[in-house]
Design a protein around this motif. Structure first.
Motif, mmCIF file in Angstrom:
data_model
loop_
_atom_site.group_PDB
_atom_site.id
_atom_site.type_symbol
_atom_site.label_atom_id
_atom_site.label_comp_id
_atom_site.label_asym_id
_atom_site.label_seq_id
_atom_site.Cartn_x
_atom_site.Cartn_y
_atom_site.Cartn_z
ATOM 1 N N LEU A 1 0.847 -1.185 0.000
ATOM 2 C CA LEU A 1 0.000 0.000 0.000
ATOM 3 C C LEU A 1 0.888 1.241 0.000
ATOM 4 O O LEU A 1 1.965 1.250 0.607
ATOM 5 C CB LEU A 1 -0.902 0.014 1.232
ATOM 6 N N VAL A 2 0.436 2.285 -0.687
ATOM 7 C CA VAL A 2 1.153 3.558 -0.712
ATOM 8 C C VAL A 2 0.295 4.574 0.035
ATOM 9 O O VAL A 2 -0.869 4.780 -0.305
ATOM 10 C CB VAL A 2 1.421 4.042 -2.137
ATOM 11 N N PHE A 3 0.868 5.198 1.048
ATOM 12 C CA PHE A 3 0.154 6.180 1.861
ATOM 13 C C PHE A 3 0.794 7.553 1.725
ATOM 14 O O PHE A 3 1.996 7.675 1.450
ATOM 15 C CB PHE A 3 0.170 5.776 3.341
ATOM 16 N N LEU A 4 -0.032 8.583 1.964
ATOM 17 C CA LEU A 4 0.455 9.963 2.013
ATOM 18 C C LEU A 4 0.095 10.532 3.370
ATOM 19 O O LEU A 4 -1.089 10.617 3.724
ATOM 20 C CB LEU A 4 -0.175 10.804 0.902
ATOM 21 N N GLU A 5 1.119 10.899 4.160
ATOM 22 C CA GLU A 5 0.871 11.493 5.464
ATOM 23 C C GLU A 5 0.443 12.943 5.299
ATOM 24 O O GLU A 5 0.649 13.574 4.250
ATOM 25 C CB GLU A 5 2.120 11.402 6.342
ATOM 26 N N HIS A 6 -0.129 13.498 6.368
ATOM 27 C CA HIS A 6 -0.734 14.826 6.269
ATOM 28 C C HIS A 6 0.281 15.937 6.019
ATOM 29 O O HIS A 6 -0.086 17.029 5.636
ATOM 30 C CB HIS A 6 -1.546 15.138 7.527
ATOM 31 N N LYS A 7 1.549 15.676 6.195
ATOM 32 C CA LYS A 7 2.576 16.673 5.886
ATOM 33 C C LYS A 7 3.263 16.377 4.551
ATOM 34 O O LYS A 7 4.409 16.758 4.323
ATOM 35 C CB LYS A 7 3.604 16.759 7.014
ATOM 36 N N ALA A 8 2.544 15.688 3.672
ATOM 37 C CA ALA A 8 2.993 15.412 2.295
ATOM 38 C C ALA A 8 4.215 14.503 2.244
ATOM 39 O O ALA A 8 5.063 14.636 1.364
ATOM 40 C CB ALA A 8 3.259 16.711 1.538
ATOM 41 N N VAL A 9 4.306 13.570 3.185
ATOM 42 C CA VAL A 9 5.394 12.595 3.190
ATOM 43 C C VAL A 9 4.798 11.221 2.909
ATOM 44 O O VAL A 9 4.041 10.692 3.725
ATOM 45 C CB VAL A 9 6.138 12.576 4.538
ATOM 46 N N PRO A 10 5.093 10.613 1.760
ATOM 47 C CA PRO A 10 4.544 9.297 1.446
ATOM 48 C C PRO A 10 5.366 8.167 2.054
ATOM 49 O O PRO A 10 6.541 8.347 2.399
ATOM 50 C CB PRO A 10 4.613 9.248 -0.083
ATOM 51 N N PHE A 11 4.741 7.004 2.199
ATOM 52 C CA PHE A 11 5.459 5.825 2.652
ATOM 53 C C PHE A 11 4.776 4.574 2.114
ATOM 54 O O PHE A 11 3.608 4.596 1.720
ATOM 55 C CB PHE A 11 5.564 5.770 4.181
ATOM 56 N N LEU A 12 5.538 3.484 2.068
ATOM 57 C CA LEU A 12 5.019 2.186 1.635
ATOM 58 C C LEU A 12 4.753 1.330 2.869
ATOM 59 O O LEU A 12 5.479 1.412 3.859
ATOM 60 C CB LEU A 12 6.029 1.470 0.736
ATOM 61 N N PHE A 13 3.720 0.499 2.769
ATOM 62 C CA PHE A 13 3.409 -0.394 3.882
ATOM 63 C C PHE A 13 2.952 -1.742 3.342
ATOM 64 O O PHE A 13 2.087 -1.810 2.465
ATOM 65 C CB PHE A 13 2.328 0.205 4.773
ATOM 66 N N ASN A 14 3.575 -2.798 3.851
ATOM 67 C CA ASN A 14 3.174 -4.154 3.504
ATOM 68 C C ASN A 14 2.353 -4.721 4.657
ATOM 69 O O ASN A 14 2.899 -5.035 5.720
ATOM 70 C CB ASN A 14 4.408 -5.028 3.258
ATOM 71 N N PRO A 15 1.021 -4.858 4.486
ATOM 72 C CA PRO A 15 0.170 -5.317 5.591
ATOM 73 C C PRO A 15 0.372 -6.785 5.941
ATOM 74 O O PRO A 15 0.006 -7.208 7.038
ATOM 75 C CB PRO A 15 -1.245 -5.067 5.064
ATOM 76 N N PHE A 16 0.950 -7.553 5.027
ATOM 77 C CA PHE A 16 1.155 -8.979 5.283
ATOM 78 C C PHE A 16 2.422 -9.238 6.089
ATOM 79 O O PHE A 16 2.499 -10.178 6.870
ATOM 80 C CB PHE A 16 1.220 -9.738 3.954
ATOM 81 N N LYS A 17 3.428 -8.378 5.897
ATOM 82 C CA LYS A 17 4.694 -8.536 6.623
ATOM 83 C C LYS A 17 4.936 -7.431 7.645
ATOM 84 O O LYS A 17 5.961 -7.451 8.327
ATOM 85 C CB LYS A 17 5.859 -8.576 5.625
#
Length: 361
Positions: A16-32
């Motif tokens: 999953l690709v997320f965007l935090e409220h201060k315009a900083v994106p990050f990747l997250f693997n929910p399975f691992k």
């Protein structure tokens, strides 16, 4: 993990690709349960400020084409609508691959990428903006433009200043059937377009969404809403009405209509579009399109509806059925498909084994 202050802007390769409220994106693997931080996109988007106030509104201050804008929006989906329309990956970060994150952003006018090992985003030199969709396949980036051309870049190649090399520019006539259908329904709704890689073939999916649809599936105009025969509880503000599926013929440079996907099923929405085999996903229905709501520009227009436009479409009989029964039609944030990369890898041999291929009209 806590994602209350983040907005999901994409799903690709099991991440999953997320965007935090201060315009900083990050990747997250929910399975691992793995999180990978990415460089800020504030400079890319022209953002000077993106913060959430005490009322829960997002305060946006940004520069665009030498003009400065300041305004407030209520929801995270509106932030996505304004800045990032799609986020995909070229590979699998958990496999130590040399992957890139690719963004379709700034009202679909720009495509930017971040390559692993670098601390910045680079805007790709594009030729035919705006773009309807993007997809990564075999380390190549495909972008479908509004003028029906497809631009292809080699994500593994760089020129002398490190920019991605444009590989080809394919100009294609728009499918006649979809063009005719769209003209006949003009004033009733809009169309969305998706690129899907399926067993090394490139598919184009045309999705028609009615602006107002009665619950029996009848397309309505705004004038119909004012008549006595239509009552408000029976009206859905927007709803998917049908799909057309095409395969790209690279030799003839044209789209060929697909009659059947055989044992394949497609997953469309805010994710990178995916084709799967029902042999690996036995709970999936063959020859079907699973879709979720990605009409970002319309989700906040109605108090009762938004994020609701999802279902399963059968290509053979052109029927719809719900994925789940929901008690509410206001679903925020809208669901997003995510498929474990290991399950996708298990299908590679099945593409070779499914010798009948697609059935064409």
């Amino acid at each position: 993990m806590e994602f209350r202050e983040s907005c999901c802007i994409g799903s690709s390769n099991g991440w999953l690709v997320f965007l935090e409220h201060k315009a900083v994106p990050f990747l997250f693997n929910p399975f691992k349960q793995i999180k990978i931080h990415l460089p800020s996109v504030d400079y890319l988007l022209g953002l000077k400020k993106m913060e959430r106030n005490e009322d829960g509104e997002y305060e946006l201050d940004y520069l665009k084409k030498n003009q400065r804008f300041f305004f407030k929006v209520c929801g995270k989906q509106q932030v996505r609508e304004c800045f990032i329309q799609k986020a995909i990956l070229s590979g699998k970060p958990d496999c130590n691959e040399n992957f890139s994150v690719v963004l379709l952003c700034n009202n679909r006018e720009e495509i930017a990428y971040h390559q692993r090992g670098y601390n910045s985003w680079t805007v790709i030199d594009v030729s035919h903006p705006p773009y309807r969709d993007i997809i990564c396949h075999k380390n190549q980036l495909y972008a479908l433009s509004d003028n029906n051309s497809i631009e292809v870049w080699d994500l593994g190649g760089r020129d002398y200043v490190g920019r991605i090399v444009n590989k080809s520019d394919i100009v294609l006539p728009f499918p006649y059937k979809s063009h005719t259908k769209g003209n006949s329904l003009r004033g009733f709704g809009t169309s969305k377009f998706y690129l899907v890689e399926s067993c090394d073939d490139l598919l184009l999916i045309v999705r028609f969404i009615g602006d107002y649809v009665d619950f029996d599936g009848t397309l309505l105009t705004e004038w119909d809403l004012l008549t006595e025969t239509c009552t408000q509880p029976k009206i859905c503000p927007y709803k998917t009405c049908f799909f057309h599926v095409y395969q790209l013929d690279f030799d003839e440079l044209k789209w060929v209509e697909v009659e059947s996907l055989n044992d394949r099923a497609l997953f469309l929405g805010g994710n990178q579009s995916v084709s799967v085999s029902v042999q690996s996903f036995p709970n999936c229905e063959t020859n079907s399109i699973y879709f979720t709501d990605d009409c970002w520009e319309q989700m906040e227009e109605d108090y009762n509806y938004g994020g609701h436009d999802m279902g399963i479409y059968n290509i053979k009989d052109e029927s719809f059925k719900p994925i789940y029964e929901f008690s509410s039609d206001k679903i925020q944030p809208p669901p997003c498909w995510i498929i474990p990369s290991a399950m996708l890898e298990s299908q590679l041999g099945q593409c070779v084994a499914s010798s009948p291929g697609y059935k064409f009209l």
